[in-house]
Design an enzyme around this catalytic site. Structure first.
Site, PDB file in Angstrom:
ATOM      1  N   ASP A 488       0.843  -1.186   0.000  1.00 50.37           N
ATOM      2  CA  ASP A 488       0.000   0.000   0.000  1.00 50.37           C
ATOM      3  C   ASP A 488       0.885   1.245   0.000  1.00 50.37           C
ATOM      4  O   ASP A 488       2.090   1.172   0.262  1.00 50.37           O
ATOM      5  CB  ASP A 488      -0.889   0.035   1.249  1.00 50.37           C
ATOM      6  N   ASP A 797      -4.284  -3.088   5.257  1.00 44.91           N
ATOM      7  CA  ASP A 797      -4.729  -2.518   6.528  1.00 44.91           C
ATOM      8  C   ASP A 797      -6.246  -2.479   6.658  1.00 44.91           C
ATOM      9  O   ASP A 797      -6.774  -2.421   7.755  1.00 44.91           O
ATOM     10  CB  ASP A 797      -4.160  -1.107   6.735  1.00 44.91           C
ATOM     11  N   ASP A 801      -8.962  -5.872   2.486  1.00 42.61           N
ATOM     12  CA  ASP A 801      -7.671  -6.438   2.085  1.00 42.61           C
ATOM     13  C   ASP A 801      -7.515  -7.890   2.545  1.00 42.61           C
ATOM     14  O   ASP A 801      -6.567  -8.571   2.125  1.00 42.61           O
ATOM     15  CB  ASP A 801      -6.517  -5.615   2.674  1.00 42.61           C
TER      16      ASP A 801
END
Length: 1056
Positions: A488, A797, A801
């Site tokens: 990310d 997070d 996900d």
């Protein structure tokens, strides 16, 4: 009923009787029923009616002392009769058998706590666990329960005076769950496990036989040495193995407990704060967001669009809608999948539904990793080969013995047919079996599994110090094989410390809010204050400093609005009624609300989200004067260029939009239990564009470059637009400045999703940045990379996900921003959310595998050398140089000290310059390792056999000195071979060794212990004291291992 109606008289009576020794009676168990709740009394009444129970003493409102004395006398007589009647009744009851199991062995006083006299835990549990709306209404609804728990719904509990945390924990328990301690194994368990080893049991049998025959032949003073020393050596080996396994088990158990310590946001004393899951008490007001795990049982207070996943309790995967009227019940362990809310905690710990479930669950933390499985198979294969050789040696020795080809110490033939004594024959059989067992023991690398446990335990603890908490041991190994990392952006590559740096109103950049019209400024404040999941509050009572809660983006916008636009959040909330809410999620990348203004009863809709998504919903825009203008294609292009310009400056772009709903199109207020209406999504008026700066983390560039030099590609998957994503990727060195969006290295999620399967497989290796991606796009990329043969590590997070992390070979969860759902799906938790920590985990993963290879090389060298030496000597009718005791000593040094010395080697730059290791295709023992093993083993075999057969004649030593020198030379060879094993390929084995003080310390301890065995434990170890010259010969032979190792590494050989 009799006892209930006369409770006060019984209390008076007992208090009077307590002062008279004559009436010290042992009363039977008494059950008092107060408000349908039983109170069990056992022991004497004076013991139970302790002042701490604080029963109210009856008062007799009668003037005059005589009357009071007569009333007390009457009460005493009446109560005595009641007790006498009760005793007679109890005597009759004693004749009947009473099942022991029906009577508790403890005193249960289900008395309502003084501080919470209007409600108890039983009632609270019944309300939530049974979803009992009727009982909830009896207490006045959720507000009534909050009043009974003395909780202020807006400000939470107070932590001073009577209403502090300790009182609540004492009244309702703490938020800890007892689990059956299946994993908490004692030291004795591991000692018993070690005794199950067949080879050790055979050794113990041989030791017992040797002890018996030795005492018989040489007497107790001298005869116990051989057998006794074997016993001591075996027990020492068992103790070391058991202690290390016990400590490893405890360490992993502590890590497992640490992974359950979740931080929860609550409000106490009017301030929002983060506390540990274990610190929550009944009465707390807890904030829940998407992805959170519900920390306790409780009731819904306030919130929007709350949906939870109760599959952990019910097994049903359907989302459950939570609201304040039809279903306000929340259960510990469930997951928030949509919306946000505040809940009132009603039960904690073992009183929750999750607590009851987990108390029956066994946890097994001793799961074997893939590498441990491979090592177990290797150990088994080597052991079988060794046992086969030992069997052949036994057969050969037995044939030689019974054919008369063996001689005793005096040179006489051992077996002379029927003339051979039974004792002599038994002694010879014991010697032959001991020889075979010794050879078999040599071939079993029992130290390998122990060494792996030491390496994993050490690495896990070091990774924890480096901000990475391992949840699954297999991740330690798999991470070293990773070929690509999908990361990310927000919080991982960037600091997640966001700040609004630019604001565009219409087509103009605005620096000062004074230039904005009053009506438009009110609209901006309204959209920011109400369309948010964050909030602001005073840092401390009386403080003027405001603090903000929520996501980093929300906090940045709220902080900017308060400081720059003079927004009063609480005032704005009171001026409007919230009608509908669409919470932000990572798929739609927007959030919206509809509200009714209290001032003029008009309905307004506000949207906030990704700039290009909100822009597509707008057909008009505001300018700084507050006027609205139509948005044609040319003006839309101008706004797109503004967005691209901010994105090129690494700014995250958000847009604000608004529309007022005409009276004839007004939607109905949201009703309880009714399906939520959709908020108007088109024909909006663009208010403005907000640019948020999120700087890159310090050190992230170097970490990315380290990964790339390790042949690990880094791919950034983000929800930002393609221009922001590219700018950040260039800043982090994921992309080169000359790479643009035309070379297929940068792609949007929707484009990638619309590729055909063949196109995705063709292009996926080229992609380095995926912008505007959804969780499904992320999952799709992981699947494509795995199909291409990559070992994929993925960071995440958000709740969405979780599928990607489960699909990946290594799931890396962010410890700060990560939700509880995604943490449960991960293998490693990055505690500081930094990409630099991910690079550290990569280095440790490679180090684990490399250290295990070093230990395998060291131990196989010892095994091959000692096995060949013992077999050759045994078949040639000589006494083997490595007796059981000596061999156990050598193994103890290699399996514990040798393994520990190599297990503590830390990641080096050399490791990060090598390609990833393929666990599935690459053999555990490479050709390079075989080269090193065979050459070192051959050198030791030649040297030891020369000492064995020609040592006495060449050096002029007696047999005992020769045997001692063989043991000493072998041990010292292994010591210097440890130094050789530090580098499997590199010639300079001393690089970095002097920085590793623990390694040097272990080498020193090994030499000191060997000196003690040779010089001080001569009778026990059957050794002879050596002179300095003899020590010099042993040391010189051993030191030659180093130049031989250097020369061998000059021989070119394929890595695999």
């Amino acid at each position: 009923m009799f006892i209930t109606s006369h409770l006060q008289f019984i209390i008076i009576c007992v208090l009077l009787l307590d002062s008279l020794p004559l009436f010290s009676l042992r009363l039977p168990p008494i059950i008092l029923t107060i408000k349908s709740r039983p109170i069990y009394f056992s022991r004497s009444m004076s013991d139970i009616l302790h002042p701490n129970l604080k029963f109210k003493e009856p008062t007799l409102d009668v003037p005059g002392k005589p009357n009071k004395r007569w009333r007390l006398a009457f009460a005493t007589i009446y109560s005595a009769r009641a007790l006498y009647s009760l005793l007679n009744q109890n005597k009759k009851d004693r004749k009947l058998p009473v099942p022991i199991s029906s009577t508790p062995s403890y005193v249960v006083l289900n008395v309502k706590p003084e501080a919470f006299s209007s409600i108890d835990q039983t009632t609270l549990t019944a309300i939530v666990k049974e979803k009992n709306l009727d009982l909830l209404l009896e207490f006045g609804g959720i507000e009534g329960v909050a009043d009974a728990l003395q909780t202020d719904i807006k400000n939470g509990i107070t932590t001073g005076a009577v209403h502090d945390v300790a009182v609540r924990q004492g009244a309702f328990g703490s938020n800890t769950i007892f689990q059956r301690p299946s994993a908490a194994k004692s030291l004795f368990h591991f000692v018993v496990e070690a005794f199950k080893d067949l080879t050790l049991n055979i050794l113990l049998l041989c030791a017992a036989l040797s002890l018996g025959f030795g005492i018989k032949e040489h007497g107790l003073n001298e005869g116990w040495y051989d057998g006794g020393s074997i016993f001591i050596a075996v027990f020492l080996a068992i103790s070391v193995s058991a202690v290390i396994n016990f400590q490893k088990n405890r360490q992993f158990e502590e890590l497992s407990k640490g992974s359950n310590n979740i931080m929860v946001e609550v409000i106490r004393d009017g301030h929002r704060r983060q506390i540990s899951l274990f610190e929550i008490v009944v009465g707390d007001v807890v904030y829940l967001m998407i992805g959170d795990q519900v920390p306790a049982d409780g009731l819904f207070l306030d919130g929007c669009s709350l949906q939870v996943d109760e599959s952990c309790l019910t097994g049903e995967s359907d989302r459950v809608q939570i609201n304040s009227h039809h279903n306000p019940f929340l259960f510990s362990g469930t997951k928030v999948v949509d919306g946000y809310a505040q809940m009132l905690v009603t039960s904690v710990g073992m009183n929750t539904a999750w607590g009851e479930l987990m108390s029956t669950v066994n946890r097994d933390i001793n799961v074997q990793t893939p590498l441990q499985d491979r090592l177990n198979k290797l150990t088994s294969s080597i052991g079988k080969a060794g046992l086969a050789v030992a069997f052949l040696v036994v057969v050969a020795l037995l044939v030689r013995y019974f054919t008369g080809n063996t001689e005793n110490e005096k040179g006489n033939q051992e077996f002379i047919g029927s003339s051979t004594k039974v004792d002599d024959m038994v002694n010879s059989m014991v010697r032959i079996i001991a020889t075979a067992v010794t050879i078999g023991l040599v071939a079993i690398p029992e130290g390998l599994p122990l060494a792996v446990a030491v390496i994993l335990s050490y690495s896990v603890n070091r990774m924890m110090a480096d901000q990475a908490m391992v949840r699954k041991l297999s991740a330690c190994e798999t991470m070293g094989s990773a070929t690509t990392i999908c990361t990310d952006k927000t919080g991982t590559l960037t600091l997640n410390q966001m700040k609004v740096t630019k604001f565009w109103l219409g087509k103009e950049h605005v620096d000062d809010s004074s230039s904005i019209s009053k009506n438009l400024l009110n609209l901006i404040r309204q959209g920011i204050a109400l369309n948010t999941s964050g909030s602001n509050y005073r840092a401390t009572s009386g403080s003027t400093l405001l603090e903000f809660s929520g996501s980093p983006t929300e906090k940045a916008i709220l902080s900017w609005a308060v400081q720059e636009l003079d927004m009063k959040m609480e005032t704005l909330k009171k001026s409007c009624t919230l009608l509908h809410v669409e919470a932000f999620n990572s798929e739609k990348k927007r959030s919206g609300i509809s509200i009714r203004s209290e001032a003029d009863n008009t309905i307004h809709v506000h949207w906030k989200g990704a700039a290009e998504i909100i822009l597509a919903m707008c057909s008009r825009y505001y300018d700084a004067s507050g006027s609205t203008n139509d948005m044609d294609d040319d003006e839309r292009t101008i706004f797109e260029q503004i967005i691209e310009g901010m994105a090129a400056s690494s700014l995250r772009c958000l847009a604000l939009a608004h529309i007022q709903i005409p009276d004839d199109q007004e939607e109905h207020d949201i009703g309880v239990g009714l399906p939520q209406k959709l908020i108007k999504e088109d024909g909006l008026t663009l208010i403005g564009l907000v640019g948020i700066k999120n700087p890159c983390r310090p050190g992230v560039r170097k970490a990315v470059e380290d990964c790339q030099s390790a042949r690990v590609s880094v791919r950034m998957i983000t929800g930002d637009n393609i221009f922001t994503a590219r700018a950040i990727a260039i800043e982090c060195r994921i992309l080169r400045p000359d790479q643009d969006m035309n070379d297929e290295s940068v792609v949007e999620g929707e484009v990638f999703r619309n590729y055909t399967q063949d196109e995705r497989m063709e292009k996926v290796d080229k992609i380095r940045v995926m912008a505007r991606s959804s969780p499904f796009d992320k999952l799709l990329m992981v699947q494509c990379l795995k199909q291409k043969g990559h070992v994929v590590a993925v960071t995440g997070d958000g709740t969405n996900d979780a599928p990607s992390l489960k699909e990946a070979d290594i799931g890396l969860c962010m410890g700060i921003q990560g939700t509880e759902v995604v943490k449960e799906s991960s293998d490693v938790i990055i505690l500081d959310d930094s990409f630099a920590s991910i690079a550290t985990v990569l280095g440790w993963g490679r180090c684990v595998y490399n250290n295990i290879q070093k230990i395998i090389q060291l131990q196989l060298t010892v095994i091959i050398a000692t096995l060949v030496i013992n077999v050759v000597v045994a078949v040639s009718d000589h006494e083997i140089p490595f007796t059981v005791l000596k061999l156990l000593w050598v193994n103890l040094i290699m399996d514990t000290l040798g393994a520990l010395a190599l297990a503590i080697e830390q990641p080096t730059k050399d490791l990060m310059e090598k390609p990833p290791v393929s666990l599935s295709t690459q053999p555990l023992i490479t050709k390079i390792m075989w080269r090193n093993i065979l050459v070192q083993a051959l050198y030791q075999i030649v040297v030891i056999l020369i000492l064995q057969f020609r040592g006495e004649s060449i050096l002029g030593f007696n047999k005992k000195v020769k045997d001692t020198m063989i043991l000493n030379t072998s041990v010292l060879c292994q010591v210097f071979n440890q130094v050789n094993a530090r580098k499997l390929e590199k010639k300079n084995v001393f690089k970095g060794m002097y920085k590793n003080k623990l390694f040097l310390g272990i080498i020193g301890i090994t030499i000191i212990l060997e000196t003690v065995v040779v010089e001080s434990l001569r009778k026990f170890a059957d050794t002879e004291r050596l002179s300095l010259g003899q020590w010099g010969i042993c040391m010189g032979i051993a030191v030659l291992s180093l130049p031989i190792g250097w020369v061998v590494k000059c021989i070119p050989i394929p890595y695999k």
